[in-house]
Motif scaffolding. Structure first.
Motif, mmCIF file in Angstrom:
data_model
loop_
_atom_site.group_PDB
_atom_site.id
_atom_site.type_symbol
_atom_site.label_atom_id
_atom_site.label_comp_id
_atom_site.label_asym_id
_atom_site.label_seq_id
_atom_site.Cartn_x
_atom_site.Cartn_y
_atom_site.Cartn_z
ATOM 1 N N GLU A 1 10.274 61.635 45.941
ATOM 2 C CA GLU A 1 9.161 60.823 45.448
ATOM 3 C C GLU A 1 7.835 61.484 45.821
ATOM 4 O OE1 GLU A 1 9.098 58.199 43.501
ATOM 5 O OE2 GLU A 1 11.242 57.813 43.434
ATOM 6 N N VAL A 2 7.747 61.995 47.058
ATOM 7 C CA VAL A 2 6.541 62.696 47.508
ATOM 8 C C VAL A 2 6.361 63.971 46.685
ATOM 9 C CG1 VAL A 2 5.520 63.977 49.445
ATOM 10 C CG2 VAL A 2 6.549 61.723 49.830
ATOM 11 N N GLU A 3 7.452 64.694 46.458
ATOM 12 C CA GLU A 3 7.394 65.924 45.658
ATOM 13 C C GLU A 3 6.898 65.610 44.248
ATOM 14 O OE1 GLU A 3 10.392 69.384 43.893
ATOM 15 O OE2 GLU A 3 11.210 67.845 45.222
ATOM 16 N N PHE A 4 7.393 64.517 43.666
ATOM 17 C CA PHE A 4 6.980 64.122 42.312
ATOM 18 C C PHE A 4 5.492 63.751 42.300
ATOM 19 C CE2 PHE A 4 7.016 60.700 38.896
ATOM 20 C CZ PHE A 4 6.906 61.598 37.857
ATOM 21 N N ALA A 5 5.040 63.002 43.291
ATOM 22 C CA ALA A 5 3.623 62.627 43.369
ATOM 23 C C ALA A 5 2.733 63.867 43.495
ATOM 24 C CB ALA A 5 3.398 61.682 44.541
ATOM 25 N N ARG A 6 3.129 64.814 44.334
ATOM 26 C CA ARG A 6 2.351 66.054 44.484
ATOM 27 C C ARG A 6 2.344 66.859 43.189
ATOM 28 N NH1 ARG A 6 4.648 67.670 50.332
ATOM 29 N NH2 ARG A 6 3.268 66.341 51.546
ATOM 30 N N PHE A 7 3.487 66.879 42.534
ATOM 31 C CA PHE A 7 3.600 67.599 41.268
ATOM 32 C C PHE A 7 2.607 67.036 40.253
ATOM 33 C CE2 PHE A 7 5.509 68.057 37.026
ATOM 34 C CZ PHE A 7 5.711 69.429 36.982
ATOM 35 N N LEU A 8 2.515 65.702 40.169
ATOM 36 C CA LEU A 8 1.592 65.079 39.223
ATOM 37 C C LEU A 8 0.133 65.354 39.582
ATOM 38 C CD1 LEU A 8 3.273 61.639 38.496
ATOM 39 C CD2 LEU A 8 3.241 63.683 37.058
ATOM 40 N N GLN A 9 -0.150 65.486 40.878
ATOM 41 C CA GLN A 9 -1.520 65.772 41.301
ATOM 42 C C GLN A 9 -1.927 67.207 40.969
ATOM 43 O OE1 GLN A 9 -1.474 64.859 45.458
ATOM 44 N NE2 GLN A 9 -1.881 62.686 45.151
ATOM 45 N N THR A 10 -0.972 68.111 40.984
ATOM 46 C CA THR A 10 -1.291 69.526 40.781
ATOM 47 C C THR A 10 -1.045 70.008 39.355
ATOM 48 O OG1 THR A 10 0.925 70.213 41.472
ATOM 49 C CG2 THR A 10 -0.780 70.103 43.181
ATOM 50 N N THR A 11 -0.426 69.173 38.535
ATOM 51 C CA THR A 11 -0.073 69.578 37.178
ATOM 52 C C THR A 11 -0.684 68.604 36.183
ATOM 53 O OG1 THR A 11 2.034 70.394 38.023
ATOM 54 C CG2 THR A 11 1.847 70.154 35.645
ATOM 55 N N LYS A 12 -1.448 69.094 35.253
ATOM 56 C CA LYS A 12 -2.059 68.259 34.213
ATOM 57 C C LYS A 12 -1.163 68.306 32.987
ATOM 58 C CE LYS A 12 -5.625 66.191 32.133
ATOM 59 N NZ LYS A 12 -5.665 64.784 32.127
ATOM 60 N N LEU A 13 -0.517 67.188 32.686
ATOM 61 C CA LEU A 13 0.360 67.116 31.526
ATOM 62 C C LEU A 13 -0.262 66.207 30.478
ATOM 63 C CD1 LEU A 13 3.814 66.681 33.298
ATOM 64 C CD2 LEU A 13 2.847 68.750 32.336
ATOM 65 N N ILE A 14 -0.262 66.672 29.258
ATOM 66 C CA ILE A 14 -0.797 65.885 28.156
ATOM 67 C C ILE A 14 0.357 65.497 27.250
ATOM 68 C CG2 ILE A 14 -2.336 65.921 26.164
ATOM 69 C CD1 ILE A 14 -4.004 68.011 27.721
ATOM 70 N N LEU A 15 0.417 64.223 26.925
ATOM 71 C CA LEU A 15 1.464 63.723 26.045
ATOM 72 C C LEU A 15 1.359 64.409 24.685
ATOM 73 C CD1 LEU A 15 3.687 61.530 26.182
ATOM 74 C CD2 LEU A 15 2.054 59.965 25.134
ATOM 75 N N PRO A 16 2.465 64.941 24.166
ATOM 76 C CA PRO A 16 2.423 65.619 22.871
ATOM 77 C C PRO A 16 1.876 64.700 21.770
ATOM 78 C CG PRO A 16 4.504 66.059 23.951
ATOM 79 C CD PRO A 16 3.790 65.000 24.767
ATOM 80 N N PRO A 17 1.120 65.258 20.819
ATOM 81 C CA PRO A 17 0.447 64.455 19.788
ATOM 82 C C PRO A 17 1.379 63.594 18.947
ATOM 83 C CG PRO A 17 -0.133 66.782 19.590
ATOM 84 C CD PRO A 17 0.842 66.666 20.700
ATOM 85 N N GLU A 18 2.598 64.053 18.714
ATOM 86 C CA GLU A 18 3.483 63.253 17.853
ATOM 87 C C GLU A 18 3.806 61.890 18.469
ATOM 88 O OE1 GLU A 18 6.222 66.326 19.836
ATOM 89 O OE2 GLU A 18 4.301 66.363 18.839
ATOM 90 N N PHE A 19 3.785 61.782 19.792
ATOM 91 C CA PHE A 19 4.017 60.485 20.426
ATOM 92 C C PHE A 19 2.791 59.592 20.263
ATOM 93 C CE2 PHE A 19 7.071 63.166 22.770
ATOM 94 C CZ PHE A 19 8.225 62.499 22.409
ATOM 95 N N LEU A 20 1.614 60.182 20.336
ATOM 96 C CA LEU A 20 0.391 59.411 20.130
ATOM 97 C C LEU A 20 0.293 58.951 18.678
ATOM 98 C CD1 LEU A 20 -2.074 61.567 22.236
ATOM 99 C CD2 LEU A 20 -1.012 59.402 22.883
ATOM 100 N N ASP A 21 0.700 59.799 17.738
ATOM 101 C CA ASP A 21 0.701 59.420 16.323
ATOM 102 C C ASP A 21 1.668 58.268 16.076
ATOM 103 O OD1 ASP A 21 -1.143 61.376 15.771
ATOM 104 O OD2 ASP A 21 0.335 62.823 15.023
#
Length: 151
Positions: A115-135
């Motif tokens: 859980e800590v590893e996942f939280a750190r990963f999210l803090q250091t990695t900027k992920l953008i939801l692919p456009p097809e999901f937003l569409d």
């Protein structure tokens, strides 16, 4: 009526982002989906998706994230091989095995570390939801002509 629609849409978007990020993390780190904490987290996400009526969309976002995370991991491994010259398979896989044995994936302590590893990963990695999901979210909206006027 408009506010609840917007909050529902925001909740779906947040869930899609969470599913995509979690899938990306699992793919990028190479974690097994059969580890209890991974399975539990994924089932929580899917349960929320069923409640909101977007199960297939959320499952697709998770799987897309997992695939893209795995691809990114492979690209970075390949870049590392090019930059450093050569790495033996033994050197590359040994730290992963030691980490998994050290953490104890099925223990409470192991879950907390992941859980800590996942939280750190999210803090250091900027992920953008692919456009097809937003569409796809746009297609979930009620057409304006079918909405009741707010007075």
């Amino acid at each position: 009526m408009g506010k609840s629609e917007n909050s529902g849409k925001a909740e779906i978007k947040k869930l899609l982002q969470e599913a995509y990020e979690f899938g990306y993390f699992i793919g990028y780190r190479g974690h097994s989906e059969w580890i209890s904490w991974v399975r539990e987290r994924r089932e929580e996400i899917y349960k929320k998706a069923e409640e909101l009526g977007v199960y297939k969309l959320v499952k697709s976002a998770y799987n897309r994230g997992k695939t893209e995370g795995s691809k990114k991991r492979q690209e970075e491994i390949n870049l590392g091989l090019i930059e450093k010259g050569r790495l033996t398979e033994e050197v590359e896989t040994k730290p992963q095995v030691e980490l998994r044995e050290e953490v104890g994936e099925e223990t409470t302590e192991g879950r907390e570390r992941f859980e800590v590893e996942f939280a750190r990963f999210l803090q250091t990695t900027k992920l953008i939801l692919p456009p097809e999901f937003l569409d796809t979210l746009k297609h979930l909206e009620i057409p304006k002509m079918l909405k009741l006027r707010e007075e």
